[in-house]
Every structure is written in structure tokens, then in C-alpha cells.
Design a protein around this motif. Structure first.
Motif, PDB file in Angstrom:
ATOM      1  N   THR A   1      14.655 -34.690 -14.785  1.00 42.51           N
ATOM      2  CA  THR A   1      14.509 -36.148 -14.690  1.00 42.51           C
ATOM      3  C   THR A   1      13.729 -36.523 -13.435  1.00 42.51           C
ATOM      4  O   THR A   1      12.878 -37.424 -13.454  1.00 42.51           O
ATOM      5  CB  THR A   1      15.888 -36.823 -14.665  1.00 42.51           C
ATOM      6  OG1 THR A   1      16.607 -36.466 -15.853  1.00 42.51           O
ATOM      7  CG2 THR A   1      15.758 -38.331 -14.580  1.00 42.51           C
ATOM      8  N   GLU A   2      14.000 -35.832 -12.345  1.00 50.01           N
ATOM      9  CA  GLU A   2      13.256 -36.088 -11.109  1.00 50.01           C
ATOM     10  C   GLU A   2      11.775 -35.823 -11.322  1.00 50.01           C
ATOM     11  O   GLU A   2      10.924 -36.606 -10.877  1.00 50.01           O
ATOM     12  CB  GLU A   2      13.792 -35.205  -9.981  1.00 50.01           C
ATOM     13  CG  GLU A   2      13.035 -35.400  -8.674  1.00 50.01           C
ATOM     14  CD  GLU A   2      13.532 -34.495  -7.565  1.00 50.01           C
ATOM     15  OE1 GLU A   2      13.058 -34.666  -6.425  1.00 50.01           O
ATOM     16  OE2 GLU A   2      14.369 -33.618  -7.839  1.00 50.01           O
ATOM     17  N   ARG A   3      11.447 -34.720 -11.996  1.00 49.63           N
ATOM     18  CA  ARG A   3      10.041 -34.426 -12.229  1.00 49.63           C
ATOM     19  C   ARG A   3       9.386 -35.505 -13.095  1.00 49.63           C
ATOM     20  O   ARG A   3       8.232 -35.882 -12.873  1.00 49.63           O
ATOM     21  CB  ARG A   3       9.889 -33.051 -12.901  1.00 49.63           C
ATOM     22  CG  ARG A   3       8.440 -32.662 -13.095  1.00 49.63           C
ATOM     23  CD  ARG A   3       8.284 -31.217 -13.468  1.00 49.63           C
ATOM     24  NE  ARG A   3       8.893 -30.923 -14.752  1.00 49.63           N
ATOM     25  CZ  ARG A   3       8.870 -29.710 -15.325  1.00 49.63           C
ATOM     26  NH1 ARG A   3       8.297 -28.706 -14.684  1.00 49.63           N
ATOM     27  NH2 ARG A   3       9.447 -29.501 -16.486  1.00 49.63           N
TER      28      ARG A   3
ATOM     29  N   TYR B   1       8.022 -29.135  -4.569  1.00 52.50           N
ATOM     30  CA  TYR B   1       9.363 -28.644  -4.221  1.00 52.50           C
ATOM     31  C   TYR B   1      10.271 -28.607  -5.459  1.00 52.50           C
ATOM     32  O   TYR B   1      11.116 -27.716  -5.586  1.00 52.50           O
ATOM     33  CB  TYR B   1       9.968 -29.526  -3.133  1.00 52.50           C
ATOM     34  CG  TYR B   1       9.341 -29.295  -1.778  1.00 52.50           C
ATOM     35  CD1 TYR B   1       9.410 -28.043  -1.165  1.00 52.50           C
ATOM     36  CD2 TYR B   1       8.651 -30.307  -1.119  1.00 52.50           C
ATOM     37  CE1 TYR B   1       8.828 -27.817   0.079  1.00 52.50           C
ATOM     38  CE2 TYR B   1       8.066 -30.092   0.121  1.00 52.50           C
ATOM     39  CZ  TYR B   1       8.152 -28.850   0.710  1.00 52.50           C
ATOM     40  OH  TYR B   1       7.569 -28.614   1.922  1.00 52.50           O
ATOM     41  N   VAL B   2      10.093 -29.553  -6.362  1.00 51.40           N
ATOM     42  CA  VAL B   2      10.858 -29.509  -7.614  1.00 51.40           C
ATOM     43  C   VAL B   2      10.469 -28.274  -8.412  1.00 51.40           C
ATOM     44  O   VAL B   2      11.331 -27.582  -9.002  1.00 51.40           O
ATOM     45  CB  VAL B   2      10.630 -30.797  -8.424  1.00 51.40           C
ATOM     46  CG1 VAL B   2      11.239 -30.663  -9.817  1.00 51.40           C
ATOM     47  CG2 VAL B   2      11.236 -31.991  -7.704  1.00 51.40           C
ATOM     48  N   ALA B   3       9.171 -27.986  -8.445  1.00 50.82           N
ATOM     49  CA  ALA B   3       8.721 -26.786  -9.154  1.00 50.82           C
ATOM     50  C   ALA B   3       9.303 -25.530  -8.525  1.00 50.82           C
ATOM     51  O   ALA B   3       9.632 -24.555  -9.229  1.00 50.82           O
ATOM     52  CB  ALA B   3       7.195 -26.729  -9.141  1.00 50.82           C
ATOM     53  N   THR B   4       9.453 -25.514  -7.215  1.00 48.05           N
ATOM     54  CA  THR B   4      10.071 -24.368  -6.542  1.00 48.05           C
ATOM     55  C   THR B   4      11.511 -24.200  -6.988  1.00 48.05           C
ATOM     56  O   THR B   4      11.971 -23.080  -7.276  1.00 48.05           O
ATOM     57  CB  THR B   4      10.003 -24.557  -5.016  1.00 48.05           C
ATOM     58  OG1 THR B   4       8.644 -24.733  -4.624  1.00 48.05           O
ATOM     59  CG2 THR B   4      10.580 -23.352  -4.301  1.00 48.05           C
ATOM     60  N   GLU B   5      12.250 -25.319  -7.071  1.00 47.97           N
ATOM     61  CA  GLU B   5      13.639 -25.256  -7.507  1.00 47.97           C
ATOM     62  C   GLU B   5      13.749 -24.800  -8.963  1.00 47.97           C
ATOM     63  O   GLU B   5      14.700 -24.101  -9.339  1.00 47.97           O
ATOM     64  CB  GLU B   5      14.307 -26.624  -7.344  1.00 47.97           C
ATOM     65  CG  GLU B   5      14.466 -27.073  -5.905  1.00 47.97           C
ATOM     66  CD  GLU B   5      15.451 -26.198  -5.139  1.00 47.97           C
ATOM     67  OE1 GLU B   5      16.431 -25.731  -5.753  1.00 47.97           O
ATOM     68  OE2 GLU B   5      15.211 -25.975  -3.935  1.00 47.97           O
ATOM     69  N   LEU B   6      12.752 -25.182  -9.756  1.00 50.99           N
ATOM     70  CA  LEU B   6      12.791 -24.804 -11.171  1.00 50.99           C
ATOM     71  C   LEU B   6      12.217 -23.409 -11.425  1.00 50.99           C
ATOM     72  O   LEU B   6      12.293 -22.913 -12.546  1.00 50.99           O
ATOM     73  CB  LEU B   6      12.006 -25.829 -12.003  1.00 50.99           C
ATOM     74  CG  LEU B   6      12.590 -27.238 -12.076  1.00 50.99           C
ATOM     75  CD1 LEU B   6      11.629 -28.169 -12.803  1.00 50.99           C
ATOM     76  CD2 LEU B   6      13.941 -27.223 -12.786  1.00 50.99           C
TER      77      LEU B   6
END
Length: 707
Positions: free
Chosen positions: A628-630, A652-657
Motif C-alpha cells: 500500500t505504501e508503494r 527503501y520500500v523496494a529494499t524491504e520487499l
């Protein structure tokens, strides 16, 4: 009485019957009231930190729209005389209105739509102020008198408030004001929250105080008060350490002297006021507690009181000298021969001073051309200059302005006609800046800012509008009969010219707290010599004509739309901040969901701003909803394709994913938008570690780049 002595009693004649309809008044009260309203709007802008941010600027824009509607009701609603203006003045207002329209049109290609919307609202506000001031001044018997006294009061109020930060910093009334304004920076900047803007506000008041103090038709007490006000303005200007303010002051003095009024008497009054300002400035510059930053309050109390005592003594001495000077005027009437002799002496003194400076440069260690080359290099050099050191008044360094000017010139050369969009320099500046990364929102040069943001077309419209108003004002001042109103109109024009020159070195266009007073003074000087029409002997209609009613209805709808355009960004910003506060104050799912709903509302209120969507993404991250954040961040990137902030968070979201392709794509995009920004460089280093890693995450779907 008859011839025989008898009294002849006659019945008095009946009173004349009233006219069939209301008689048109000889002069309207709408003009003075609206001019006073504009002066109060200028006061609000000055004390609302210059009205440079939301919601203060929004309130100012709504206030100006309300004044415009009041003027329209008075002039279109019947029973009031209509304002008139010269062709040049009307062209100036029309060009400013056209510039506002061009700012709105630039939304089609702007790289920063949210900032363009803000700039559109501001440019509309300026056009309305110029039009309303011109119309109101044309219906006032002595508009320059009213504007000069009112705006001088605004300038003096701002100067006194700023000076309180030095003299009585311990004074604090909760909920009203706190004079401890020099707790961080010793350089005076309140109430506009920017030292150069405060310096310019003082400069705007100098020509007004100068002409009020040299008007021989006024009472001596009033002239002395104006002289004391002039000294106070010069003192506060010195404590701002504003070199642009000093340059604007010299321009204001030269323009006031050239445009008319008592020239020699004005120079003498300025010299006396400047002499009275020297001791308090010297005392303030010599005390470290008053010139250093982050000095504790208890260490500034005693030096501040001593500074106040020095200032009071100097003002008392100036009042005595001013009274003596006024008393001697009756014994020394103006003599053309003596005046010409004084001017010859002044010219010779100036030539001698210039020769001494030239000789000093010739015998210096660098020589004449070497010294000039050194000062040019110093001006263009990018370096950190102490902002609170009084010695900066003697420095020729541009304060990094040369770097920002080159960035604006580069942006203009890339898009010379339409620019990058009104208000877009904070975004385009990131594309053109060189190490070291100096963050700035304006190039500190109004013409270059207009060229970079709105292109050649926008710059010609805005600057052409100002030039047309100055042309109209020059004609009015030149053709007005000598006297009080002509001298004050010249002073108003001189202040506006000083504002225009100061804009070459600063970002005054984005500071309504100084631009609104300058526009009012300029419009008033353009209308100052306009005579009132004689009263119309014909009965006036009690109701407006159909065309006037339709025009009034259309204008009302337009002003309502303008208010809505001003309110929505401020309301969106308020809701976005509220969403973050709600998220920070709770850890429950229900509380976070409520915060997310508030952020969604903020995003809908301002469909051009990406900040509410970024905030919504932050809240989604707290809820553990990375996908949802992405989604929110991708929407933010679509709204502002040239903003690096959503791409940094997407990385950073891509890093978490575990999304290797998304990380590389987002990092590359952020780096292209902000090549030397700290977040972008950090992403570049982070993404290096992921280049060789396999993409085996189940959620790795890739982050698409914006077209």
C-alpha cells in the motif's frame, strides 16, 4: 419694514423640495476606506512573518479578495463615483493580471505543480492589490498623504518590534508576542522572519519619513516625529546587516532627491538622522552579547538596556537639533544662488572623495585592476559567510548568490519561452546545482527567477507591468503641481524603485510582506495627481444597471473561486500535518486507520501536491502495509515527476520487499532528479550492494519509472 415704520410680517418661504433621487456624492468614502484596508493588509503581511507560508498567505489572499469585493460593490452597486486611471497604469495592471494567467497556464508543463498553484494564487493577489490601490487612490483627495502616513506607521511598527529583540528581549506576553527573537541569531529579522526583508521594510519607510520631516507646511512636532522615525529606521536597518538593504537605501535616497521635493533640506535631514543612528549602531556592534549567536538571555539583558539608553539619548539630541533647524528655516529662506553654490560644493566633494578612493586603489598592494579582479572573484566565490557578523557589511562576497544566479540562467537557457513552471525553482535548482550542495528555494534575483520559472514571456509580463506602473507614476509626479501631495507621491515612487532594485539581490517577489507595500505605494504614486471629477448634478440611480449587476455577480463568483484556490492548498497542508500527528500519537490499528483517512482527505483537497501521498505512505509503513505504501508513493511520483522524495522512499520500500529491480530503478530516478543530494547519493551507495544479488523475492514486481 414699510416706509411708515410699520413692520411687515411675512411668512417664511417653505423649504425647497428634496430632489427626486439621491444626489451623486462629491467624493466617495469607498476610496479612503479601501486604501486604509490595504494598509492594514500590509500590516498583517509584515507581522505574519512576511506571509510567505501557508496559512498566513492564504488569510492575506482572502482579505485582499474581500477588499476587492467591497470596492466592486461600492463602485458597481450604484450611488458612488467610479475610479479612473491613466492608460499606462491600466496597462500595468493588465500585464500583472496577464502574468497571473500565464502562471496558471504553466500548470500544463510545470515540473512542480503544487508550487505553481501557490505562485498562481500569489500573482493573482498582487494583481488585485495593484488594481485596488490604483482605483482607491484615484478617489481620494490626497492619496499619497494617506498612504505615506499609514505605511510609514507599518514600517515603524515593524522596526520597533524588531528592535525590542535587542533592547528588551525578556518581554514576553503569552499568546501575543515574545521579544526574545535574537535567541538563535543576533541579526534582527522579526517580524518578517528574514533579515533582508526587514531591512527592505525599513528602506520603504525612509523616503516617506524624509518627506514628512521636510514639509514646511506641517507642524514642527509632526516634523520632528518623522525625523525621529527616520533615525529609528536607519538604526534597525543597520542591525539587519543587510548589504542589499544599504544599496536599496542609497537608491531610495537618490530617487527621492531626484524626483522632487525639498532636495537640500532632505539631504540635511537624512544626514542628521544618520548621525543619530551611528552611536547606537557602534555600541551594538561593539558588544559581543549583541552580535554573537546563541547567547543566553540573561547575558543579553544588561547590554540591551544600555543600547536602549544610548538610542534614547541620541533621539533626544536629534529632536533638539531638529527643532533648532526648523526654527532657523524662517531666517534663511530658499535662495537659488545659495542653493546652486551648495550643490557645486557637494559635487566637488564627491569628486574629491572618488579621487581619494581611486588613489587608494592605485597605491594598494594589488593595484587598481588587481583589486577589482579580487573583488569580482570574491563576489563569485561560493563559501560560507557568517550571517551574524557586522563585518559582512563591508564584504563583497555575494553570499552564494552568483552560484544560484548561474543555476537560474541555466534553467532559463533550457526552456527560454515558457520556463519550468511558476514557482518551480526549488525543483529545477536540484538539477543544476554543483558541489557543495547548497539548498535554496529562490535564486535571490527576481528577474532571473521569473525567467527560469515562467520564461521570457512571463518575465516580460511581470516586469512589463511594473515598468508600466512606474512610467505612469513618473508622469503623474512630473505633471503634478509642486506641494505636499507631489512630494509625497515622489517619495512613494522612490520607495517602489528601491524595492525593484532590491529584488535584483533577493527573493522579494515571494515575500508579500514587502511586495504588497511596494505595490500599494507604486499604485498610489501613479494616481496621486489625478483630480476628482466634479459632482454630477443629475440624480443618481439608486440601483445599478443590469450590466453592472451582471458584472458584480461575475466578479463575486470569480473572487469566490480565487478564495477557494487559496484555501484548498492550506487546508490540505493542515490535514496532512494532522495525519502525521495522529499517527505519531497512536499505535492502535484504529488510530492509524483514522490517520490514513485524514491523509487521503489531504491528498484529495490538493490534487497537485505529492506531500499528502508521501505522508499516507509513511502511515502505511507504520501499519506494515508495504505494498500500500508503494502504491501511494507511485501516485506521488506521478503527481510530481521531478520530485526526488517519493523515489527515495520507493527505493527503501523496494529494499524491504527484496525488489532488486525496483531498488535500482528508483535509485536511478532519484539520482537523476537530485544528483548531489544526500538521500540520492546514499541510495546510490546502497544500491551497489544489490546489483549482483538475484531477484528471488515473491513480491519483487519492479517499480516502473514515470514517463
Amino acid at each position: 419694514m414699510l416706509d411708515d415704520g410699520r413692520l411687515l410680517l411675512t411668512r417664511p418661504a417653505p423649504p425647497a423640495a428634496p430632489p427626486a433621487g439621491p444626489v451623486a456624492p462629491a467624493r466617495s468614502v469607498a476610496g479612503p476606506r479601501l486604501l486604509v484596508g490595504l494598509i492594514l493588509a500590509c500590516a498583517y503581511a509584515a507581522f505574519a512573518q512576511g506571509a510567505t507560508a501557508l496559512p498566513q498567505e492564504t488569510r492575506l489572499q482572502v482579505l485582499v479578495a474581500g477588499l476587492t469585493l467591497a470596492g466592486a460593490i461600492a463602485w458597481l452597486g450604484g450611488g458612488s463615483d467610479r475610479p479612473r486611471a491613466s492608460r499606462a497604469a491600466l496597462i500595468g495592471v493588465a500585464l500583472l493580471a496577464a502574468f497571473a494567467g500565464w502562471c496558471g497556464l504553466s500548470l500544463l508543463w510545470s515540473v512542480s505543480p503544487a508550487d505553481t498553484w501557490i505562485e498562481l494564487n500569489r500573482s493573482i493577489d498582487y494583481a488585485l492589490v495593484a488594481a485596488l490601490a490604483l482605483a482607491a487612490a484615484s478617489r481620494v483627495t490626497a492619496p499619497a498623504e494617506l498612504a505615506a502616513r499609514g505605511l510609514l506607521a507599518v514600517c515603524l511598527a515593524g522596526a520597533l518590534y524588531a528592535l525590542g529583540g535587542k533592547v528588551v528581549p525578556w518581554v514576553h506576553i503569552p499568546g501575543l508576542f515574545d521579544l526574545n527573537q535574537t535567541a538563535i541569531f543576533s541579526r534582527l529579522r522579526a517580524p518578517l522572519d528574514y533579515w533582508n526583508a526587514l531591512g527592505l521594510l525599513c528602506v520603504l519607510g525612509v523616503p516617506l519619513a524624509l518627506r514628512l520631516s521636510t514639509d514646511v507646511t506641517r507642524q514642527p512636532n509632526a516634523r520632528v516625529r518623522s525625523l525621529l522615525g527616520l533615525a529609528l529606521l536607519l538604526t534597525v536597518l543597520g542591525m539587519t546587516y543587510s548589504r542589499g538593504g544599504v544599496l536599496a537605501l542609497l537608491v531610495a535616497l537618490a530617487a527621492t532627491t531626484w524626483l522632487g521635493g525639498p532636495r537640500l533640506r532632505g539631504l540635511l535631514a537624512f544626514a542628521l538622522a544618520a548621525l543619530a543612528a551611528v552611536p547606537p549602531l557602534a555600541f551594538a556592534f561593539a558588544r559581543s552579547a549583541l552580535t554573537h549567536d546563541n547567547v543566553p538571555l540573561h547575558e543579553r539583558v544588561a547590554p540591551g538596556l544600555e543600547l536602549g539608553l544610548v538610542l534614547v539619548l541620541c533621539l533626544l539630541a536629534l529632536a533638539y537639533a531638529g527643532r533648532r533647524l526648523i526654527a532657523t528655516e524662517a531666517y534663511y529662506p530658499e535662495d537659488p544662488v545659495r542653493t546652486a553654490r551648495v550643490w557645486r560644493g557637494l559635487r566637488r566633494g564627491g569628486l574629491v572623495l572618488a579621487a581619494l578612493v581611486l588613489i587608494g586603489l592605485l597605491v594598494s598592494s594589488r593595484g587598481l585592476f588587481g583589486e577589482i579582479s579580487h573583488q569580482v572573484d570574491s563576489f563569485a566565490q561560493a563559501k560560507a559567510v557568517p550571517v551574524s557578523d557586522p563585518a559582512r557589511l563591508l564584504s563583497t562576497n555575494s553570499g552564494n548568490r552568483w552560484v544560484w544566479w548561474k543555476e537560474a540562467a541555466g534553467a532559463f537557457s533550457a526552456r527560454p519561452l515558457g520556463g519550468w513552471g511558476a514557482g518551480s525553482f526549488p525543483t529545477t535548482h536540484l538539477l543544476y546545482r554543483k558541489p557543495p550542495p547548497l539548498s535554496v528555494r529562490q535564486p535571490h534575483n527576481v528577474p532571473l527567477q521569473l525567467l527560469a520559472e515562467t520564461g521570457l514571456i512571463g518575465a516580460l509580463l511581470a516586469l512589463g507591468g511594473i515598468a508600466a506602473l512606474i512610467t505612469a507614476a513618473l508622469r503623474r509626479v512630473r505633471h503634478a503641481p509642486p506641494g505636499r501631495e507631489q512630494a509625497l507621491a515622489a517619495a512613494c515612487l522612490a520607495a517602489a524603485i528601491a524595492w525593484l532594485v532590491h529584488g535584483v539581490f533577493d527573493w522579494d517577489w515571494d515575500i508579500p510582506g514587502v511586495t504588497l507595500p511596494a505595490l500599494v505605494l507604486l499604485a498610489v504614486s501613479a494616481a496621486a495627481a489625478k483630480p476628482l471629477r466634479p459632482p454630477d448634478p443629475r440624480p443618481a440611480s439608486g440601483r445599478p444597471h443590469t450590466a453592472a449587476r451582471l458584472a458584480l455577480a461575475g466578479l463575486t463568483l470569480g473572487l469566490a473561486a480565487i478564495c477557494g484556490s487559496a484555501i484548498l492548498p492550506a487546508l490540505s497542508q493542515s490535514k496532512a500535518n494532522q495525519a502525521l500527528d495522529q499517527a505519531a500519537a497512536t499505535t492502535t490499528p484504529a488510530g492509524l486507520q483514522q490517520a490514513a483517512a485524514t491523509a487521503d482527505l489531504a491528498a484529495r483537497l490538493d490534487p497537485l501536491d505529492d506531500v499528502p501521498l508521501i505522508d499516507a505512505g509513511i502511515i502505511a509503513d507504520r501499519r506494515g502495509l508495504l505494498l500500500t505504501e508503494r502504491t501511494y508513493l507511485l501516485r506521488a511520483a506521478a503527481r510530481s515527476p521531478y520530485d526526488a522524495a517519493p523515489w527515495v522512499r520507493l527505493a527503501y520500500v523496494a529494499t524491504e520487499l527484496g525488489d532488486r529491480a525496483g531498488l535500482l530503478a528508483a535509485s536511478a530516478r532519484a539520482l537523476s532528479l537530485d544528483p548531489i543530494g544526500t538521500p540520492s547519493l546514499g541510495l546510490a551507495i546502497t544500491s551497489e550492494a544489490f546489483i549482483a544479488l538475484p531477484q528471488d523475492s515473491a513480491t519483487a514486481t519492479g517499480t516502473p519509472l514515470a514517463p
